[in-house]
Motif scaffolding. Structure first.
Motif: not given
Length: 335
Positions: A128-147
């Protein structure tokens, strides 16, 4: 008489000298014109060579120290602006819009027998911890990359270029993107190694795709659920997309972030384009994954919140895995 002869001779000498000076001046002027024409031709050839990307000589240090104008950089910029950026926008709006329409028409995939109330162990706390670390960092990269890629077309017109807000947004996005990237790479690598044993394709996974995982509530596919192990075919497709293109993202990102590598412009532009294309695929699959794991799957989100899933959910969506843990005695209920 003698004086007149001397005067005539002097006049003749002046005439000859004048004609000689005129001829010399004409020759000099003609030579100067030829030199100017040659200089203009040489200058045109020089700039033609510069614009074509030919290398010259300089005392500066660097990989491309002799190249004044890099043609590859300009070509890469045109490809990014003409193809990569628009496709990224289409991927975000198109995929999200398609699933939104599917949800309004089809609705979520509900449990045939409802919730049983019995919760079956599925994910450990470490997972669970691994999943959410990947999920949160991936979403952060997606939103900043889209900007970074699309912000100038969407946000900049709203906040205004000269207000200072846009400069702060783009600078903040770039800074966050660069610092979150290494954290994502580490978590991504651990997740790929740890989860890979459950992600191998099986023959029954192709039937899952034919029935779209039993998510249809209307039409001939209504209520049809294909066999599935611990991970269904859709989750496996998402995993391998993340594994393969996440590797491309990581390598290309490191190439762009570390200036000490001193790469040629061809390599830098290739890294930028590979980064963009890989990001498009990961963004598209991320949207699909989020939709199918949350809104479209009744009871699916609970798995990644508590690590347990409802027993009826397990039997309906992962029947082969449920039968396996029940047969080998590893079935564990939450107390």
């Amino acid at each position: 008489m003698v004086i007149k002869s001397l005067r005539s001779l002097f006049a003749l000498m002046l005439l000859v000298c004048g004609m000689g000076l005129s001829a010399t001046a004409f020759a000099a002027d003609q030579q100067s014109s030829q030199q100017q024409a040659t200089a203009q031709t040489s200058e045109a050839d020089l700039w033609r060579a510069v614009k074509s990307g030919e290398a010259g000589y300089t005392t500066a240090k660097g990989v491309e120290r002799g190249v004044l104008i890099n043609v590859t950089g300009e070509q890469g910029r045109e490809i990014r602006n003409k193809y990569v950026t628009p496709v990224m926008g289409i991927a975000v709006v198109g995929v999200f819009g398609a699933f939104l329409l599917f949800y309004f028409v089809n609705g979520p995939a509900r449990l045939n027998d409802g919730f049983s109330g019995k919760m079956v162990f599925r994910w450990s706390k470490a997972d669970l911890i691994l999943h959410w670390c990947v999920a949160i960092s991936c979403l952060t990269l997606i939103f900043t990359g889209l900007n970074i890629m699309l912000g100038k077309h969407v946000l900049q017109p709203m906040v205004g270029e000269g207000s200072g807000i846009w400069a702060s947004l783009i600078y903040g996005s770039k800074t966050i993107h660069d610092w979150v990237g290494p954290f994502f790479i580490v978590c991504w690598a651990i997740l790929v190694v740890k989860w890979m044993p459950h992600q191998m394709l099986k023959s029954y996974d192709f039937k899952w795709f034919l029935t779209v995982g039993g998510y249809f509530n209307v039409g001939p596919l209504k209520g049809k659920h294909a066999d599935s192990g611990f991970a269904n075919a859709g989750e496996k497709a998402w995993f391998w997309t993340l594994a393969i293109f996440g590797l491309f993202i990581a390598i290309s990102g490191v190439m762009m972030v570390l200036p000490g590598l001193d790469l040629p412009r061809e390599a830098s532009m290739a890294a930028l384009l590979v980064h963009g294309v890989s990001a498009i695929l990961i963004i598209a699959f991320t949207i699909v994954h989020i939709w199918m794991a949350t809104v479209l799957s009744e009871g699916g989100m609970e798995c990644m919140v508590s690590g347990y899933c409802d027993e009826n959910w397990a039997m309906q969506h992962h029947n082969l895995w449920y039968d396996e843990i029940k047969a080998n005695g590893t079935l564990k209920y939450r107390e």
